[in-house]
Design an enzyme around this catalytic site. Sequence first.
Site, PDB file in Angstrom:
ATOM      1  N   GLU A   1       0.868  -1.199   0.000  1.00  0.00           N
ATOM      2  CA  GLU A   1       0.000   0.000   0.000  1.00  0.00           C
ATOM      3  C   GLU A   1       0.896   1.238   0.000  1.00  0.00           C
ATOM      4  O   GLU A   1       1.815   1.347   0.799  1.00  0.00           O
ATOM      5  CB  GLU A   1      -0.923  -0.024   1.223  1.00  0.00           C
ATOM      6  CG  GLU A   1      -1.707   1.253   1.473  1.00  0.00           C
ATOM      7  CD  GLU A   1      -2.583   1.692   0.300  1.00  0.00           C
ATOM      8  OE1 GLU A   1      -3.435   0.927  -0.158  1.00  0.00           O
ATOM      9  OE2 GLU A   1      -2.393   2.841  -0.166  1.00  0.00           O
TER      10      GLU A   1
ATOM     11  N   LEU B   1      -3.898   2.383   4.690  1.00  0.00           N
ATOM     12  CA  LEU B   1      -4.776   1.214   4.617  1.00  0.00           C
ATOM     13  C   LEU B   1      -6.231   1.696   4.682  1.00  0.00           C
ATOM     14  O   LEU B   1      -6.546   2.654   5.379  1.00  0.00           O
ATOM     15  CB  LEU B   1      -4.506   0.265   5.789  1.00  0.00           C
ATOM     16  CG  LEU B   1      -3.288  -0.661   5.664  1.00  0.00           C
ATOM     17  CD1 LEU B   1      -3.177  -1.545   6.899  1.00  0.00           C
ATOM     18  CD2 LEU B   1      -3.331  -1.510   4.405  1.00  0.00           C
TER      19      LEU B   1
ATOM     20  N   GLY C   1      -7.811   2.598   1.896  1.00  0.00           N
ATOM     21  CA  GLY C   1      -7.991   3.160   0.560  1.00  0.00           C
ATOM     22  C   GLY C   1      -8.930   4.357   0.504  1.00  0.00           C
ATOM     23  O   GLY C   1      -9.094   5.104   1.470  1.00  0.00           O
TER      24      GLY C   1
ATOM     25  N   CYS D   1     -12.232   4.375   0.227  1.00  0.00           N
ATOM     26  CA  CYS D   1     -13.432   4.203   1.035  1.00  0.00           C
ATOM     27  C   CYS D   1     -13.248   4.761   2.442  1.00  0.00           C
ATOM     28  O   CYS D   1     -14.018   5.609   2.887  1.00  0.00           O
ATOM     29  CB  CYS D   1     -13.794   2.722   1.082  1.00  0.00           C
ATOM     30  SG  CYS D   1     -15.192   2.385   2.148  1.00  0.00           S
TER      31      CYS D   1
ATOM     32  N   GLY E   1     -17.165  11.529 -11.731  1.00  0.00           N
ATOM     33  CA  GLY E   1     -16.784  10.123 -11.873  1.00  0.00           C
ATOM     34  C   GLY E   1     -15.337   9.870 -11.493  1.00  0.00           C
ATOM     35  O   GLY E   1     -14.628  10.782 -11.052  1.00  0.00           O
ATOM     36  N   ARG E   2     -14.934   8.616 -11.624  1.00  0.00           N
ATOM     37  CA  ARG E   2     -13.601   8.218 -11.174  1.00  0.00           C
ATOM     38  C   ARG E   2     -12.914   7.396 -12.257  1.00  0.00           C
ATOM     39  O   ARG E   2     -13.562   6.688 -13.010  1.00  0.00           O
ATOM     40  CB  ARG E   2     -13.719   7.416  -9.869  1.00  0.00           C
ATOM     41  CG  ARG E   2     -14.292   8.285  -8.740  1.00  0.00           C
ATOM     42  CD  ARG E   2     -14.415   7.551  -7.450  1.00  0.00           C
ATOM     43  NE  ARG E   2     -13.167   7.065  -6.922  1.00  0.00           N
ATOM     44  CZ  ARG E   2     -12.283   7.805  -6.238  1.00  0.00           C
ATOM     45  NH1 ARG E   2     -12.535   9.072  -6.010  1.00  0.00           N
ATOM     46  NH2 ARG E   2     -11.162   7.270  -5.781  1.00  0.00           N
TER      47      ARG E   2
ATOM     48  N   HIS F   1     -43.419  -3.740  15.181  1.00  0.00           N
ATOM     49  CA  HIS F   1     -44.096  -2.443  15.168  1.00  0.00           C
ATOM     50  C   HIS F   1     -43.729  -1.648  16.405  1.00  0.00           C
ATOM     51  O   HIS F   1     -43.674  -2.227  17.489  1.00  0.00           O
ATOM     52  CB  HIS F   1     -45.621  -2.663  15.143  1.00  0.00           C
ATOM     53  CG  HIS F   1     -46.393  -1.381  15.232  1.00  0.00           C
ATOM     54  ND1 HIS F   1     -46.524  -0.544  14.148  1.00  0.00           N
ATOM     55  CD2 HIS F   1     -47.040  -0.791  16.272  1.00  0.00           C
ATOM     56  CE1 HIS F   1     -47.244   0.513  14.514  1.00  0.00           C
ATOM     57  NE2 HIS F   1     -47.568   0.386  15.799  1.00  0.00           N
TER      58      HIS F   1
HETATM   59  C1  LIG Z   1     -16.614  10.684  -1.979  1.00  0.00           C
HETATM   60  C2  LIG Z   1     -16.835   9.190  -2.139  1.00  0.00           C
HETATM   61  C3  LIG Z   1     -17.841   8.574  -1.430  1.00  0.00           C
HETATM   62  C4  LIG Z   1     -18.057   7.212  -1.571  1.00  0.00           C
HETATM   63  N1  LIG Z   1     -19.048   6.638  -0.841  1.00  0.00           N
HETATM   64  C5  LIG Z   1     -19.278   5.318  -0.965  1.00  0.00           C
HETATM   65  C6  LIG Z   1     -20.283   4.680  -0.189  1.00  0.00           C
HETATM   66  O1  LIG Z   1     -20.983   5.307   0.601  1.00  0.00           O
HETATM   67  N2  LIG Z   1     -20.464   3.351  -0.336  1.00  0.00           N
HETATM   68  C7  LIG Z   1     -19.709   2.625  -1.229  1.00  0.00           C
HETATM   69  O2  LIG Z   1     -19.924   1.408  -1.331  1.00  0.00           O
HETATM   70  N3  LIG Z   1     -18.741   3.194  -1.958  1.00  0.00           N
HETATM   71  C8  LIG Z   1     -18.503   4.518  -1.855  1.00  0.00           C
HETATM   72  N4  LIG Z   1     -17.497   5.082  -2.570  1.00  0.00           N
HETATM   73  C9  LIG Z   1     -16.725   4.246  -3.501  1.00  0.00           C
HETATM   74  C10 LIG Z   1     -15.646   3.439  -2.744  1.00  0.00           C
HETATM   75  O3  LIG Z   1     -14.826   4.323  -2.031  1.00  0.00           O
HETATM   76  C11 LIG Z   1     -14.830   2.616  -3.729  1.00  0.00           C
HETATM   77  O4  LIG Z   1     -15.697   1.821  -4.502  1.00  0.00           O
HETATM   78  C12 LIG Z   1     -13.850   1.711  -2.997  1.00  0.00           C
HETATM   79  O5  LIG Z   1     -12.959   2.468  -2.213  1.00  0.00           O
HETATM   80  C13 LIG Z   1     -13.055   0.876  -4.001  1.00  0.00           C
HETATM   81  O6  LIG Z   1     -12.148   0.088  -3.320  1.00  0.00           O
HETATM   82  P1  LIG Z   1     -10.770  -0.393  -3.971  1.00  0.00           P
HETATM   83  O7  LIG Z   1     -10.074  -1.163  -2.901  1.00  0.00           O
HETATM   84  O8  LIG Z   1     -11.024  -1.017  -5.277  1.00  0.00           O
HETATM   85  O9  LIG Z   1      -9.954   0.943  -4.298  1.00  0.00           O
HETATM   86  P2  LIG Z   1      -9.422   2.103  -3.362  1.00  0.00           P
HETATM   87  O10 LIG Z   1     -10.283   2.272  -2.194  1.00  0.00           O
HETATM   88  O11 LIG Z   1      -9.205   3.263  -4.262  1.00  0.00           O
HETATM   89  O12 LIG Z   1      -8.043   1.552  -2.801  1.00  0.00           O
HETATM   90  C14 LIG Z   1      -6.955   1.325  -3.619  1.00  0.00           C
HETATM   91  C15 LIG Z   1      -5.682   1.467  -2.798  1.00  0.00           C
HETATM   92  O13 LIG Z   1      -4.573   1.057  -3.584  1.00  0.00           O
HETATM   93  C16 LIG Z   1      -3.479   1.942  -3.371  1.00  0.00           C
HETATM   94  N5  LIG Z   1      -2.592   1.850  -4.544  1.00  0.00           N
HETATM   95  C17 LIG Z   1      -2.871   2.253  -5.811  1.00  0.00           C
HETATM   96  N6  LIG Z   1      -1.816   1.982  -6.613  1.00  0.00           N
HETATM   97  C18 LIG Z   1      -0.874   1.398  -5.846  1.00  0.00           C
HETATM   98  C19 LIG Z   1       0.432   0.903  -6.107  1.00  0.00           C
HETATM   99  N7  LIG Z   1       0.988   0.957  -7.324  1.00  0.00           N
HETATM  100  N8  LIG Z   1       1.130   0.369  -5.080  1.00  0.00           N
HETATM  101  C20 LIG Z   1       0.594   0.311  -3.826  1.00  0.00           C
HETATM  102  N9  LIG Z   1      -0.637   0.783  -3.520  1.00  0.00           N
HETATM  103  C21 LIG Z   1      -1.365   1.307  -4.523  1.00  0.00           C
HETATM  104  C22 LIG Z   1      -4.185   3.290  -3.221  1.00  0.00           C
HETATM  105  O14 LIG Z   1      -3.371   4.247  -2.577  1.00  0.00           O
HETATM  106  C23 LIG Z   1      -5.400   2.905  -2.402  1.00  0.00           C
HETATM  107  O15 LIG Z   1      -5.129   2.982  -1.027  1.00  0.00           O
HETATM  108  C24 LIG Z   1     -17.238   6.452  -2.444  1.00  0.00           C
HETATM  109  C25 LIG Z   1     -16.210   7.071  -3.150  1.00  0.00           C
HETATM  110  C26 LIG Z   1     -16.005   8.423  -3.000  1.00  0.00           C
HETATM  111  C27 LIG Z   1     -14.883   9.074  -3.761  1.00  0.00           C
END
Ligand SMILES: Cc1cc2nc3c(=O)[nH]c(=O)nc-3n(C[C@H](O)[C@H](O)[C@H](O)COP(=O)(O)OP(=O)(O)OC[C@H]3O[C@@H](n4cnc5c(N)ncnc54)[C@H](O)[C@@H]3O)c2cc1C
Length: 478
Positions: free
Chosen positions: A33, A37, A39, A41, A279-280, A456
């Site tokens: 990471e 830790l 990410g 979320c 979007g993302r 209820h």
């Molecule tokens: C404002 C906002 C609100 C949200 N609210 C919700 C919600 O209410 N409910 C919901 O279900 N979802 C929500 N989401 C979406 C949710 O955050 C994501 O779907 C989720 O975090 C995806 O998880 P992931 O582990 O795939 O990626 P991420 O959470 O993006 O984690 C990826 C991790 O990998 C690390 N990384 C990347 N590249 C490397 C590398 N080369 N080497 C080492 N580490 C690396 C990053 O730093 C990061 O920590 C929200 C998103 C945002 C932006």
Amino acid sequence: MEQFDTALIGGGPVGYIAAIRCAQLGKKTALIENRDLGGTCLNRGCIPTKALLHTAELYSEIKNHGKDMGLLAEGIGFDYAALAARKDAVISRLRRGIEALVKGRKITLIRGSAAFSGPRTLRVSGTEPETALNGGEITIEAANIIIASGSEPASIPVPGADLPVVLNSDAVLSLTRAPESAVIIGGGVIGIEFATLLNSLGKKVTIIEMLPQILNGMDQSICEGMTKILTRRGVEIHTAAKLLEIAQGSGTKTGAICAYEEGGAKKEASGEIVIMAVGRRPVSKTLNLAAAGIAENRGFITVDERLATNVPGIYAIGDVTGKVQLAHVASAQGLVAAAAIAAGADVHKAPKMDYGIIPACVYTSPEIAAVGKTETQVKEAGLPYKTGIFPAAGNGRSLIMNSTEGFVKIITHAETGEILGAHIMASRATDLIGEIALAMKAEATVEELADTIHAHPTVNEMIMEAAHDVEGLCCHKV
Ligand SMILES: Cc1cc2nc3c(=O)[nH]c(=O)nc-3n(C[C@H](O)[C@H](O)[C@H](O)COP(=O)(O)OP(=O)(O)OC[C@H]3O[C@@H](n4cnc5c(N)ncnc54)[C@H](O)[C@@H]3O)c2cc1C
């Protein structure tokens, strides 16, 4: 070179879950990471937004309706810096929990950025001097590699999009002062949650959305219902509106001015800040996917139903796969990938991802939650269907909680009683939806849902009432 059974790139909600499951299944596991830790979320998404929204909703409720409920809280205000500090405290506590879980499972946590140097090898470079790598670089080898690198905020290529006054979700969540006004570009889930936050705190909000409605993709009843609620609360919503340019204000007009086109006319909206919520995009450019020959499509990694990429032994999970960008979907993908790895030669017997029953929630006020098909999708599929609707205004608990806007809508197959979808706008909708998701997973019929005795007074009763309404047998509705 240190060797592992499984190495994961990214410790977001999917990476750490998959790492834990791999370790539980007896794999020597490394988790890499480069930030914190949890990410997006935990640190920049789900948790911080909901922590801020919780206080904002409490404030708005007490300020606007406290007196009606017998609360005398005169001069009520908020301290945004304290609110932000509480949000950070919640994040830190949860993050420490994840760190303890990872440590407890004897997972090797490597703090640094990983990139492929071959199909079985990763080069990890330290991002900060104090990381475990001490700023250096190591190479690790793993029989299986799981990519869980997630996503990051996207932008749109309009002039002025890179001005300092334009903030993405990461930057908004780092603010320690609430802006007096904001123009939000994008009326999707993230944009609407930020609109709810600022509106609840009494700030001026304008939304510019390119599509014909906000929360596009949700059931029409929800899109229309939330548009009415937000508009009544003073949020200015412009749909079918195309952002043309952002300019820094000057003179009496401080902040930003957004030029947009709506109905063929050029218009302007101004705000102290602009929130870019369009979007993302996947985080995959830095992974050197080519070194392992991993197929991708516009940066999203191509996977099969067990999350395997085109390269044997390499999996991808979470936002980087571009399937459904939700934390709980990501976590579910992580468990499927871990099971596939553990199955080895018996991988064909391992479970596959099922994207059919996924609850989706929006933390507005009242909350929104949905699962399964929308009425439009059911119509387009040509399925014979019935709907049952129960209004929050007819539910005792909702009235007690002063939350009478909204409804529960259930869509069922007209012949079999199968639950095809449910759409809820009500207090606690995000908790209610779990009941319907479980009913759908268990293949319960709408009759079984209606026959289940609900306590209820609860908001859950609305589900039972809507289920009765499918056959026109709802007792609390004429
Ligand atoms: C404002 C906002 C609100 C949200 N609210 C919700 C919600 O209410 N409910 C919901 O279900 N979802 C929500 N989401 C979406 C949710 O955050 C994501 O779907 C989720 O975090 C995806 O998880 P992931 O582990 O795939 O990626 P991420 O959470 O993006 O984690 C990826 C991790 O990998 C690390 N990384 C990347 N590249 C490397 C590398 N080369 N080497 C080492 N580490 C690396 C990053 O730093 C990061 O920590 C929200 C998103 C945002 C932006």
